[in-house]
Design a protein around this motif. Structure first.
Motif, PDB file in Angstrom:
ATOM      1  N   ALA A   1       0.834  -1.289   0.093  1.00  0.00           N
ATOM      2  CA  ALA A   1       0.081   0.074  -0.014  1.00  0.00           C
ATOM      3  C   ALA A   1       0.986   1.264   0.095  1.00  0.00           C
ATOM      4  O   ALA A   1       0.353   2.406  -0.539  1.00  0.00           O
ATOM      5  N   ALA A   2       2.048   1.063   0.592  1.00  0.00           N
ATOM      6  CA  ALA A   2       2.896   2.410   0.718  1.00  0.00           C
ATOM      7  C   ALA A   2       4.260   1.804   0.397  1.00  0.00           C
ATOM      8  O   ALA A   2       4.562   0.646   0.660  1.00  0.00           O
ATOM      9  N   ASP A   3       5.150   2.919   0.074  1.00  0.00           N
ATOM     10  CA  ASP A   3       6.751   2.602  -0.202  1.00  0.00           C
ATOM     11  C   ASP A   3       7.436   2.984   0.964  1.00  0.00           C
ATOM     12  O   ASP A   3       7.390   4.471   1.223  1.00  0.00           O
TER      13      ASP A   3
ATOM     14  N   VAL B   1      13.133   8.404  -2.848  1.00  0.00           N
ATOM     15  CA  VAL B   1      12.806   8.368  -4.241  1.00  0.00           C
ATOM     16  C   VAL B   1      13.282   9.570  -5.088  1.00  0.00           C
ATOM     17  O   VAL B   1      12.697  10.686  -4.597  1.00  0.00           O
ATOM     18  N   SER B   2      14.223   9.868  -5.770  1.00  0.00           N
ATOM     19  CA  SER B   2      14.488  10.668  -6.843  1.00  0.00           C
ATOM     20  C   SER B   2      13.739  10.809  -8.090  1.00  0.00           C
ATOM     21  O   SER B   2      13.807  12.021  -8.413  1.00  0.00           O
ATOM     22  N   LEU B   3      13.264   9.895  -8.575  1.00  0.00           N
ATOM     23  CA  LEU B   3      12.132   9.971  -9.833  1.00  0.00           C
ATOM     24  C   LEU B   3      11.370   8.941  -9.735  1.00  0.00           C
ATOM     25  O   LEU B   3      11.609   7.496  -9.531  1.00  0.00           O
ATOM     26  N   LEU B   4      10.006   8.940 -10.201  1.00  0.00           N
ATOM     27  CA  LEU B   4       8.982   8.020 -10.293  1.00  0.00           C
ATOM     28  C   LEU B   4       8.122   8.475 -11.366  1.00  0.00           C
ATOM     29  O   LEU B   4       7.193   9.423 -11.321  1.00  0.00           O
ATOM     30  N   PHE B   5       8.314   7.778 -12.520  1.00  0.00           N
ATOM     31  CA  PHE B   5       7.558   8.170 -13.599  1.00  0.00           C
ATOM     32  C   PHE B   5       6.692   7.000 -13.791  1.00  0.00           C
ATOM     33  O   PHE B   5       7.052   5.606 -13.874  1.00  0.00           O
ATOM     34  N   HIS B   6       5.135   7.099 -14.161  1.00  0.00           N
ATOM     35  CA  HIS B   6       4.391   6.174 -14.385  1.00  0.00           C
ATOM     36  C   HIS B   6       4.098   5.834 -15.891  1.00  0.00           C
ATOM     37  O   HIS B   6       3.638   4.977 -16.338  1.00  0.00           O
ATOM     38  N   GLY B   7       4.161   7.337 -16.640  1.00  0.00           N
ATOM     39  CA  GLY B   7       3.846   7.178 -18.107  1.00  0.00           C
ATOM     40  C   GLY B   7       2.500   7.065 -18.072  1.00  0.00           C
ATOM     41  O   GLY B   7       2.173   6.766 -19.492  1.00  0.00           O
ATOM     42  N   ASP B   8       1.459   7.495 -17.464  1.00  0.00           N
ATOM     43  CA  ASP B   8      -0.007   7.238 -17.651  1.00  0.00           C
ATOM     44  C   ASP B   8      -0.444   8.562 -18.222  1.00  0.00           C
ATOM     45  O   ASP B   8      -1.747   8.783 -18.053  1.00  0.00           O
ATOM     46  N   GLU B   9       0.265   9.683 -18.750  1.00  0.00           N
ATOM     47  CA  GLU B   9      -0.331  10.898 -19.571  1.00  0.00           C
ATOM     48  C   GLU B   9      -1.012  10.568 -20.557  1.00  0.00           C
ATOM     49  O   GLU B   9      -0.826   9.395 -20.927  1.00  0.00           O
ATOM     50  N   ALA B  10      -1.958  11.307 -21.085  1.00  0.00           N
ATOM     51  CA  ALA B  10      -2.911  11.189 -22.298  1.00  0.00           C
ATOM     52  C   ALA B  10      -1.712  11.216 -23.444  1.00  0.00           C
ATOM     53  O   ALA B  10      -0.459  11.298 -23.633  1.00  0.00           O
TER      54      ALA B  10
ATOM     55  N   VAL C   1       6.193  14.362 -18.860  1.00  0.00           N
ATOM     56  CA  VAL C   1       5.820  13.117 -18.049  1.00  0.00           C
ATOM     57  C   VAL C   1       5.669  13.623 -16.580  1.00  0.00           C
ATOM     58  O   VAL C   1       6.855  14.102 -16.102  1.00  0.00           O
ATOM     59  N   VAL C   2       4.900  13.198 -15.660  1.00  0.00           N
ATOM     60  CA  VAL C   2       4.523  13.796 -14.642  1.00  0.00           C
ATOM     61  C   VAL C   2       5.490  12.699 -13.480  1.00  0.00           C
ATOM     62  O   VAL C   2       5.674  11.747 -13.677  1.00  0.00           O
ATOM     63  N   ASP C   3       6.389  13.429 -12.676  1.00  0.00           N
ATOM     64  CA  ASP C   3       7.103  12.677 -11.744  1.00  0.00           C
ATOM     65  C   ASP C   3       6.292  12.602 -10.456  1.00  0.00           C
ATOM     66  O   ASP C   3       5.963  13.585  -9.829  1.00  0.00           O
ATOM     67  N   SER C   4       5.836  11.487 -10.085  1.00  0.00           N
ATOM     68  CA  SER C   4       4.927  11.343  -8.896  1.00  0.00           C
ATOM     69  C   SER C   4       5.569  11.127  -7.639  1.00  0.00           C
ATOM     70  O   SER C   4       5.213  10.706  -6.730  1.00  0.00           O
ATOM     71  N   GLY C   5       7.109  11.405  -7.715  1.00  0.00           N
ATOM     72  CA  GLY C   5       8.113  11.186  -6.650  1.00  0.00           C
ATOM     73  C   GLY C   5       7.858  12.239  -5.644  1.00  0.00           C
ATOM     74  O   GLY C   5       7.220  13.480  -6.138  1.00  0.00           O
ATOM     75  N   PRO C   6       8.564  12.342  -4.761  1.00  0.00           N
ATOM     76  CA  PRO C   6       8.566  13.772  -3.902  1.00  0.00           C
ATOM     77  C   PRO C   6       9.217  14.815  -4.382  1.00  0.00           C
ATOM     78  O   PRO C   6       8.969  15.925  -3.905  1.00  0.00           O
ATOM     79  N   LEU C   7      10.186  14.725  -5.217  1.00  0.00           N
ATOM     80  CA  LEU C   7      10.749  15.726  -5.798  1.00  0.00           C
ATOM     81  C   LEU C   7       9.986  16.578  -6.914  1.00  0.00           C
ATOM     82  O   LEU C   7      10.447  17.545  -7.365  1.00  0.00           O
ATOM     83  N   ALA C   8       9.237  15.902  -7.457  1.00  0.00           N
ATOM     84  CA  ALA C   8       8.449  16.356  -8.772  1.00  0.00           C
ATOM     85  C   ALA C   8       9.288  16.998  -9.564  1.00  0.00           C
ATOM     86  O   ALA C   8       9.034  18.097 -10.248  1.00  0.00           O
ATOM     87  N   ASN C   9      10.301  16.239 -10.315  1.00  0.00           N
ATOM     88  CA  ASN C   9      11.277  16.690 -11.177  1.00  0.00           C
ATOM     89  C   ASN C   9      10.475  17.044 -12.325  1.00  0.00           C
ATOM     90  O   ASN C   9       9.633  16.372 -12.595  1.00  0.00           O
ATOM     91  N   SER C  10      10.734  17.999 -13.287  1.00  0.00           N
ATOM     92  CA  SER C  10      10.181  18.481 -14.528  1.00  0.00           C
ATOM     93  C   SER C  10      10.822  17.501 -15.640  1.00  0.00           C
ATOM     94  O   SER C  10      11.914  16.934 -15.344  1.00  0.00           O
ATOM     95  N   SER C  11      10.092  17.362 -16.532  1.00  0.00           N
ATOM     96  CA  SER C  11      10.712  16.636 -17.695  1.00  0.00           C
ATOM     97  C   SER C  11      10.295  17.086 -19.236  1.00  0.00           C
ATOM     98  O   SER C  11       9.237  17.721 -19.357  1.00  0.00           O
ATOM     99  N   THR C  12      11.122  16.799 -20.303  1.00  0.00           N
ATOM    100  CA  THR C  12      10.702  17.340 -21.583  1.00  0.00           C
ATOM    101  C   THR C  12      10.901  16.228 -22.628  1.00  0.00           C
ATOM    102  O   THR C  12      12.140  15.771 -22.439  1.00  0.00           O
TER     103      THR C  12
ATOM    104  N   PRO D   1       1.533  -0.697 -10.776  1.00  0.00           N
ATOM    105  CA  PRO D   1       2.317   0.772 -10.630  1.00  0.00           C
ATOM    106  C   PRO D   1       2.879   0.894  -9.244  1.00  0.00           C
ATOM    107  O   PRO D   1       2.242   0.408  -7.993  1.00  0.00           O
ATOM    108  N   PHE D   2       4.039   1.470  -9.275  1.00  0.00           N
ATOM    109  CA  PHE D   2       4.828   1.713  -7.987  1.00  0.00           C
ATOM    110  C   PHE D   2       3.965   2.427  -6.931  1.00  0.00           C
ATOM    111  O   PHE D   2       3.164   3.356  -7.785  1.00  0.00           O
ATOM    112  N   PRO D   3       3.729   2.757  -5.734  1.00  0.00           N
ATOM    113  CA  PRO D   3       3.037   3.633  -4.952  1.00  0.00           C
ATOM    114  C   PRO D   3       3.599   4.945  -5.090  1.00  0.00           C
ATOM    115  O   PRO D   3       4.630   5.099  -5.129  1.00  0.00           O
ATOM    116  N   ASN D   4       2.650   6.005  -4.747  1.00  0.00           N
ATOM    117  CA  ASN D   4       2.938   7.458  -4.976  1.00  0.00           C
ATOM    118  C   ASN D   4       3.156   7.707  -3.461  1.00  0.00           C
ATOM    119  O   ASN D   4       3.247   9.021  -3.407  1.00  0.00           O
ATOM    120  N   TYR D   5       3.484   7.051  -2.372  1.00  0.00           N
ATOM    121  CA  TYR D   5       3.600   7.536  -1.263  1.00  0.00           C
ATOM    122  C   TYR D   5       4.083   6.460  -0.363  1.00  0.00           C
ATOM    123  O   TYR D   5       4.315   5.321  -0.666  1.00  0.00           O
TER     124      TYR D   5
END
Length: 236
Positions: free
Chosen positions: A15-17, A23-32, A38-49, A232-236
């Motif tokens: 249920a939780a990690d 976690v430095s980066l967490l990409f699920h790739g679930d965007e439209a 791609v949204v980084d669902s980890g605690p750092l919320a890194n930007s991506s292009t 998917p890996f947990p987001n929390y």
């Protein structure tokens, strides 16, 4: 299909990690379809292009989509100390579905203008390996610590590499493949983290799909065969 076999041998994800704060980066790739980031669902919320690449809902292992690399495109994340591992423990995990098993191609690496990255996951034909450098000019720590040598196209694989002290390990679908004991500090640089390409001199564009990418700094999650996640890996 391998995805079905993976699901048949796993238990539901926790249920939780317990290491989520690392976690430095967490990409699920679930965007439209066709998302430019791609949204980084980890605690750092890194930007991506994206540069020419795109997300797709047509092919995925878990969730609703994946990250598609066309063979002339890539995804980049700005440089961060979260990807500077030094001599510490770390874990890199991702699912890959290869579109081409010919040529030499960069799956993941932290370099743009440097000759060599701190670390790279690299495909050579049907083989995938992990490389590491302490000097930025050559693969003096690790050169092709293999994940295996018989990868096929149109198949999902779960890759993981860990460092525990001076011991590096690679895993394929939860099974330990290679072990190497090497002392040394991974070089640091100010280059982006690239998915699907290498440096400017030899970009080696990768082609295929990526899903569930997680990088954890300071933690070696696996030291022996382990049960892979069933979603998917947990987001929390």
């Amino acid at each position: 299909m391998l995805a079905d076999r993976i699901r048949s041998r796993v238990i539901p994800s926790a249920a939780a990690d317990p290491y989520f704060s690392n976690v430095s980066l967490l990409f699920h790739g679930d965007e439209a379809d066709g998302s430019s980031t791609v949204v980084d669902s980890g605690p750092l919320a890194n930007s991506s292009t994206y540069s020419g690449a795109t997300t797709t809902t047509a092919v995925k292992l878990f969730g609703t989509g994946s990250i598609f690399q066309t063979g002339t495109s890539y995804l980049s994340v700005p440089s961060s100390t979260a990807f500077d591992f030094g001599s510490g423990n770390f874990t890199i995990e991702l699912a890959v579905n290869i579109n081409s098993v010919t040529g030499n191609r960069n799956i993941l690496g932290k370099y743009e203008t440097s000759a060599t990255a701190p670390f790279v996951i690299y495909q050579i034909g049907t083989q995938i390996g992990f490389y590491a450098s302490s000097n930025g000019t050559g693969w003096d720590l690790l050169s092709n610590l293999t994940f295996g040598s018989s990868f096929a196209a149109a198949t999902w694989y779960l890759l993981a590499v860990t460092r525990t002290g001076n011991v590096y390990r690679t895993f394929l679908n939860g099974t330990l493949v290679s072990t190497a004991t090497v002392s040394g500090t991974l070089v640091s640089n100010s280059e982006p983290l690239f998915f699907g390409r290498g440096n400017n001199t030899a970009p080696g564009y990768w082609t295929g799909w990526m899903d569930e990418i997680r990088i954890t700094k300071g933690i070696s999650r696996y030291t022996a065969n382990y049960t892979t996640q069933s979603g998917p890996f947990p987001n929390y």
